[in-house]
Design an enzyme around this catalytic site. Structure first.
Site, PDB file in Angstrom:
ATOM      1  N   GLU A  49      -2.246   8.487   2.360  1.00  0.00           N
ATOM      2  CA  GLU A  49      -1.428   8.629   3.581  1.00  0.00           C
ATOM      3  C   GLU A  49      -1.092  10.105   3.819  1.00  0.00           C
ATOM      4  OE1 GLU A  49       2.316   6.357   3.755  1.00  0.00           O
ATOM      5  OE2 GLU A  49       3.140   8.049   4.863  1.00  0.00           O
ATOM      6  N   SER A  60       1.576  -4.401  -0.989  1.00  0.00           N
ATOM      7  CA  SER A  60       0.208  -4.923  -0.882  1.00  0.00           C
ATOM      8  C   SER A  60       0.019  -6.208  -1.684  1.00  0.00           C
ATOM      9  CB  SER A  60      -0.788  -3.874  -1.389  1.00  0.00           C
ATOM     10  OG  SER A  60      -0.634  -2.679  -0.700  1.00  0.00           O
TER      11      SER A  60
END
Ligand code: F3S
EC number: 1.17.7.4
Length: 283
Positions: free
Chosen positions: A127, A263
């Site tokens: 990211e 996740s």
């Protein structure tokens, strides 16, 4: 034994959305080859299942065939890679989390206005690599207080956060950064899902004898959850799935808490609960 499951454990909005988009590609019946640019989410079970259904993970875009589709994961990608993908004329399925997109836009906007960009986060995390790619890789990436000390004095700067850092890290570093810039514009871009997940984990870790944190070993938000829980509960373990639990460690444990990274699908949380409860029944 009592089992407490933290509120906001598991898939966040962005991951839920991305996983749905990926499975939609599997099921849409067209003949295009579909690739994922890097592991779609930090969860090996989900990545493997998608691979079995034909979505191959690639690390470099030169591995792409013509007439193929590429899935961009929630972490996003640098601007340059977008341009290269467009030139290749592949279909881009952009699953970048809208909250990450917002960070990219802020960074890009202030970079164009001549501000220095500061990102608080892990410089190797995809990211952060992606966000840095929206200011021509010019950002100062701050991972620790020591990094702030080695910053030059900045005239005007814009600071953003990797979406998964802790609120404490943001506040501690921001306080020091204020002394390092004449003008500092700050955007606390920590994702609300992260804040909520972290505070629920913190809350239950104070109430239990043992904490189980479920999530990929390479998932930064899972590692942060583990750190938060460890502060309140010495007996904190991180696992990727139920197979990794040795029921012996639950001996003498009266209350166990469970949380999971962004996740981690619900079924993995349920499998852990099932293993603990069935193990207890067999005693
Ligand atoms: Fe997006 Fe927040 Fe999840 S930034 S991917 S909703 S942790």
């Amino acid at each position: 034994m009592k089992i407490l499951i933290a509120d906001n454990a598991g898939f966040c909005f962005g991951v839920k959305r991305a996983v749905k988009m990926a499975y939609d590609q599997v099921n849409n019946g067209d003949d295009f080859k579909t690739y994922a640019y890097g592991e779609l989410i930090h969860n090996p079970q989900v990545v493997k299942d998608l691979e079995n259904k034909g979505i191959k993970t690639i690390e470099h875009i030169d591995e792409l065939d013509e007439n193929s589709k590429i899935l961009i994961r929630t972490h996003g990608i640098p601007e340059k890679i977008y341009e290269e993908l467009k030139k290749k004329k592949v279909e881009i399925i952009d699953m970048t989390c809208p909250f990450v997109k917002r960070v990219q836009k802020i960074v890009n906007g202030y970079y164009k206005k001549g501000y220095s960009i500061v990102i608080i986060g892990d410089r190797n995390h995809p990211e952060v690599v992606g966000v840095n790619g929206w200011c021509n890789n010019s950002a100062y990436v701050i991972q620790s207080i020591d990094d702030v000390n080695s910053l030059p004095f900045l005239d005007k700067a814009c600071v953003v956060a990797q979406t998964t850092i802790t609120q404490k890290m943001w506040e501690d570093i921001l306080a020091l950064l204020r002394l390092k810039a004449k003008e500092l514009i700050s955007y606390n871009t920590i994702c609300d899902a992260t804040n909520k997940r972290q505070s629920s984990a913190e809350k239950i870790s104070k109430e239990v004898d043992m904490m189980i944190v479920i999530g990929g070993k390479n998932s930064s938000n899972t590692q942060k959850l583990k750190k938060i829980c460890e502060k309140n509960c010495d007996k904190t373990i991180q696992i990727e799935n139920a197979d990794e639990i040795d029921l012996i460690i639950l001996k003498d444990v009266e209350t166990v808490g469970i949380t999971a990274g962004a996740s981690t699908p619900d079924y993995l949380i349920q499998e852990v609960v099932d293993k603990i409860t069935s193990g207890r029944k067999g005693e």
